[in-house]
Design a protein around this motif. Structure first.
Motif, PDB file in Angstrom:
ATOM      1  N   VAL A   1       0.841  -1.198   0.000  1.00  0.00           N
ATOM      2  CA  VAL A   1       0.000   0.000   0.000  1.00  0.00           C
ATOM      3  C   VAL A   1       0.877   1.250   0.000  1.00  0.00           C
ATOM      4  O   VAL A   1       0.616   2.216  -0.714  1.00  0.00           O
ATOM      5  N   GLY A   2       1.940   1.223   0.790  1.00  0.00           N
ATOM      6  CA  GLY A   2       2.849   2.359   0.858  1.00  0.00           C
ATOM      7  C   GLY A   2       3.539   2.615  -0.466  1.00  0.00           C
ATOM      8  O   GLY A   2       3.680   3.763  -0.902  1.00  0.00           O
ATOM      9  N   ALA A   3       3.968   1.546  -1.115  1.00  0.00           N
ATOM     10  CA  ALA A   3       4.623   1.684  -2.420  1.00  0.00           C
ATOM     11  C   ALA A   3       3.661   2.267  -3.455  1.00  0.00           C
ATOM     12  O   ALA A   3       4.044   3.102  -4.278  1.00  0.00           O
ATOM     13  N   ASP A   4       2.401   1.823  -3.398  1.00  0.00           N
ATOM     14  CA  ASP A   4       1.384   2.360  -4.315  1.00  0.00           C
ATOM     15  C   ASP A   4       1.154   3.845  -4.047  1.00  0.00           C
ATOM     16  O   ASP A   4       0.952   4.633  -4.985  1.00  0.00           O
ATOM     17  N   ALA A   5       1.187   4.225  -2.777  1.00  0.00           N
ATOM     18  CA  ALA A   5       0.979   5.628  -2.414  1.00  0.00           C
ATOM     19  C   ALA A   5       2.127   6.498  -2.928  1.00  0.00           C
ATOM     20  O   ALA A   5       1.912   7.597  -3.439  1.00  0.00           O
ATOM     21  N   VAL A   6       3.348   6.001  -2.798  1.00  0.00           N
ATOM     22  CA  VAL A   6       4.520   6.736  -3.308  1.00  0.00           C
ATOM     23  C   VAL A   6       4.400   6.941  -4.815  1.00  0.00           C
ATOM     24  O   VAL A   6       4.607   8.039  -5.334  1.00  0.00           O
ATOM     25  N   THR A   7       4.026   5.884  -5.527  1.00  0.00           N
ATOM     26  CA  THR A   7       3.863   5.959  -6.983  1.00  0.00           C
ATOM     27  C   THR A   7       2.801   6.989  -7.355  1.00  0.00           C
ATOM     28  O   THR A   7       2.979   7.772  -8.297  1.00  0.00           O
ATOM     29  N   ALA A   8       1.702   7.001  -6.609  1.00  0.00           N
ATOM     30  CA  ALA A   8       0.614   7.931  -6.888  1.00  0.00           C
ATOM     31  C   ALA A   8       1.054   9.380  -6.658  1.00  0.00           C
ATOM     32  O   ALA A   8       0.728  10.276  -7.448  1.00  0.00           O
ATOM     33  N   LEU A   9       1.814   9.620  -5.604  1.00  0.00           N
ATOM     34  CA  LEU A   9       2.290  10.974  -5.315  1.00  0.00           C
ATOM     35  C   LEU A   9       3.252  11.462  -6.389  1.00  0.00           C
ATOM     36  O   LEU A   9       3.215  12.635  -6.782  1.00  0.00           O
ATOM     37  N   ILE A  10       4.100  10.570  -6.866  1.00  0.00           N
ATOM     38  CA  ILE A  10       5.028  10.934  -7.939  1.00  0.00           C
ATOM     39  C   ILE A  10       4.250  11.310  -9.194  1.00  0.00           C
ATOM     40  O   ILE A  10       4.581  12.266  -9.900  1.00  0.00           O
TER      41      ILE A  10
ATOM     42  N   THR B   1       1.660   6.906  11.513  1.00  0.00           N
ATOM     43  CA  THR B   1       0.522   7.430  12.281  1.00  0.00           C
ATOM     44  C   THR B   1      -0.784   6.687  12.022  1.00  0.00           C
ATOM     45  O   THR B   1      -1.750   6.855  12.761  1.00  0.00           O
ATOM     46  N   LEU B   2      -0.819   5.862  10.967  1.00  0.00           N
ATOM     47  CA  LEU B   2      -2.062   5.172  10.609  1.00  0.00           C
ATOM     48  C   LEU B   2      -1.937   3.676  10.848  1.00  0.00           C
ATOM     49  O   LEU B   2      -0.849   3.100  10.773  1.00  0.00           O
ATOM     50  N   ASN B   3      -3.066   3.040  11.104  1.00  0.00           N
ATOM     51  CA  ASN B   3      -3.092   1.597  11.344  1.00  0.00           C
ATOM     52  C   ASN B   3      -3.771   0.885  10.177  1.00  0.00           C
ATOM     53  O   ASN B   3      -4.976   1.023   9.971  1.00  0.00           O
ATOM     54  N   ASN B   4      -2.987   0.133   9.402  1.00  0.00           N
ATOM     55  CA  ASN B   4      -3.497  -0.591   8.228  1.00  0.00           C
ATOM     56  C   ASN B   4      -4.383   0.278   7.327  1.00  0.00           C
ATOM     57  O   ASN B   4      -5.555  -0.052   7.077  1.00  0.00           O
ATOM     58  N   PRO B   5      -3.859   1.397   6.855  1.00  0.00           N
ATOM     59  CA  PRO B   5      -4.673   2.302   6.044  1.00  0.00           C
ATOM     60  C   PRO B   5      -4.910   1.781   4.629  1.00  0.00           C
ATOM     61  O   PRO B   5      -4.130   0.974   4.114  1.00  0.00           O
ATOM     62  N   ARG B   6      -5.989   2.249   4.024  1.00  0.00           N
ATOM     63  CA  ARG B   6      -6.192   2.019   2.598  1.00  0.00           C
ATOM     64  C   ARG B   6      -5.307   3.007   1.853  1.00  0.00           C
ATOM     65  O   ARG B   6      -4.901   4.028   2.410  1.00  0.00           O
ATOM     66  N   VAL B   7      -5.011   2.709   0.604  1.00  0.00           N
ATOM     67  CA  VAL B   7      -4.087   3.557  -0.150  1.00  0.00           C
ATOM     68  C   VAL B   7      -4.596   4.990  -0.265  1.00  0.00           C
ATOM     69  O   VAL B   7      -3.822   5.949  -0.173  1.00  0.00           O
TER      70      VAL B   7
END
Length: 198
Positions: A153-162, A181-187
């Protein structure tokens, strides 16, 4: 759009490489910087940008996402075409181009074939602020960021921000803080929180 090609490097020159992807050959234009990175490799992945004009469809390839992102920023500057941007990436390393622009070093930019004083000044005016923060982060914290690992999920978020235009180092730092700061967040939630950290 073709985001990348992955396959065998059938034929390599300092200006282009033919990549065999499942028996389909892609003729990819590259910079000298990318050629140096793949010179000893028989296969690999190149991030790509497809440019379509009235007369041709040209595929440009890059060994790293950072080089591709800089190429896209360069061709968005008035008067700088894909050929000129590739020439810049052949004459200087990506980090050297960023440094020259951030430090407003017109003379260094003018040493590149096809870059005159007016074009060099335009590059500085249009890209200095965009590249300044990236340059500072590269100098100050690249070793720390390089060790960062993310969940899927984190990797997908980084890609989306780029994709939104945020440089990689800023995106990775923001997502790292958000994940803490988040617990098992959705992307989607992770992206929104990360944006607040930028």
């Amino acid at each position: 759009m073709i985001a990348f090609v992955k396959g065998k490097f059938v034929n390599k020159t300092p200006a282009n490489v033919i990549v065999d992807v499942n028996d389909l050959g892609y003729d990819v234009n590259i910079s000298l910087h990318t050629y140096s990175a793949i010179a000893e490799l028989d296969s690999g992945l190149l991030y790509t940008h497809l440019q379509i004009t009235e007369n041709a469809q040209t595929l440009y390839g890059f060994f790293s996402l950072q080089e591709k992102e800089l190429f896209l920023q360069l061709i968005n500057v008035s008067g700088v075409g894909a050929s000129t941007a590739r020439m810049m990436l052949s004459g200087m390393k990506p980090e050297e181009i960023v440094k020259a622009i951030v430090q407003q070093n017109v003379k260094q930019l003018e040493t590149i074939k096809g870059i005159g004083k007016k074009t060099a000044e335009r590059l500085i005016v249009e890209l200095k602020d965009k590249l300044a923060k990236q340059h500072n982060e590269n100098v100050a914290g690249v070793s720390d960021v390089a060790s960062v690992s993310f969940s899927n999920v984190g990797a997908d978020a980084v890609t989306a921000l780029i994709a939104l235009g945020i440089n990689r180092l800023m995106a990775e730092n923001a997502v790292k803080k958000a994940e803490e700061t988040l617990n098992n967040p959705r992307v989607e939630e992770l992206i929104k929180t990360a944006l607040k950290n930028i």
